[in-house]
Design a protein around this motif. Structure first.
Motif: not given
Length: 308
Positions: A55-63, A78-79, A274-282
């Motif tokens: 569901k959260y695409n965790l099997d995909d690579n980081v790119v 923001f996920g 997702a929370i950490v990334t979303g806040v940092v993006v903002l």
């Protein structure tokens, strides 16, 4: 000016992509089970882990994950957290509180710091100058969390002058003391920066010319001296807004403020990337836009600066 702004906006795109990808990669590389604790004390069943991973695409690579995340971000998404909470809604609830706290801190550090710097810069050596230097050195030497705990214990618990914690509404009046704590370190730097800038500009040629022309002292100080001394202050105060919003974890934790700092701290503990990334993006977006505004302010403060 218009061409310069357009060029700067285009320059912000690779900076934004680079910084957000870096934080995304760091969050993605954090070891540990992101689903730990979601199934109580027992380990989560393999079927549940497989479903959540897909569901959260965790099997995909980081790119690939980053590209999918940025594609959703362009639509304002923001996920979601692993508990299916909207990160955008969590940020919408926390960001206004942290923004108010940052504004209070900037106002306090600007008013007190600039005033102290102007007075000491104009008067030069003396008792007041030494007092300000010692006071600012004292604030710089003491960590913010120590200042916060001392004020909370003395004024909140012992003297009972203020509430030791901030209510859920986080009104402007309640944020004055936390704002002072948050901006205390920057206030010391602003005071010293103002003092040094004024002391340097007092010896400039344009000051001697203004004095030779017989202009009133109030005009010399208010128009010539302070205006030219304001450029480094505007730079510091502008960039400090983003730093204060991102660095409010300790202050918000001490006074029980439910802002961005508290949100990031909880997200780190719960491994909610997702929370950490979303806040940092903002925060990155705010920081870049504020820097663009500061660059445009240079031409307003100093007529010699022109953007082609």
């Amino acid at each position: 000016m218009g061409r310069y702004v357009l060029r700067r906006l285009l320059q912000l795109i690779p900076v934004f992509i680079g910084t957000t990808f870096l934080i995304f990669f760091l969050v993605w590389a954090v070891p540990g089970d992101p689903f730990a604790g979601m199934c109580g004390e027992r380990p989560c069943p393999p079927q549940f882990v497989a479903a959540m991973t897909d569901k959260y695409n965790l099997d995909d690579n980081v790119v690939v994950q980053y590209v999918k995340y940025m594609g959703a971000l362009l639509t304002g998404d923001f996920g979601q957290t692993y508990a299916e909470q909207s990160v955008g809604e969590l940020i919408a609830l926390a960001a206004p509180v942290s923004l108010r706290l940052a504004v209070v801190a900037v106002v306090i550090e600007a008013v007190i710091g600039i005033t102290a710097g102007i007075v000491t810069g104009l008067r030069g050596r003396g008792f007041l100058d030494n007092l300000v230097l010692v006071s600012t050195l004292f604030l710089i030497a003491i960590p913010t969390f120590v200042t916060g705990f001392v004020i909370q214990i003395v004024l909140g618990f012992q003297l009972e002058i203020l509430n030791p914690t901030v209510s859920s509404e986080a009104t402007w009046s309640e944020l004055i003391i936390p704002g002072f704590v948050l901006g205390s370190l920057s206030m010391a730097y602003v005071s010293r920066l103002t003092r040094a800038s004024i002391a340097e500009n007092r010896r400039a040629d344009y000051m001697r010319t203004a004095l030779a022309k017989g202009q009133p002292k109030r005009r010399i100080v208010g128009v010539h001296l302070l205006r030219n001394s304001a450029i480094p202050l505007i730079t510091f105060l502008g960039t400090d807004i983003g730093n204060l919003m991102g660095g409010a974890i300790v202050t918000e934790g001490i006074f029980g403020i439910h802002g961005v700092g508290r949100l990031v701290f909880d997200g780190i503990l719960d491994k909610q990337g997702a929370i950490v990334t979303g806040v940092v993006v903002l925060l990155v977006l705010i920081f870049l836009l504020v820097n663009l505004f500061i660059d445009m302010m240079y031409a307003v403060l100093d007529p010699r600066i022109r953007y082609d």
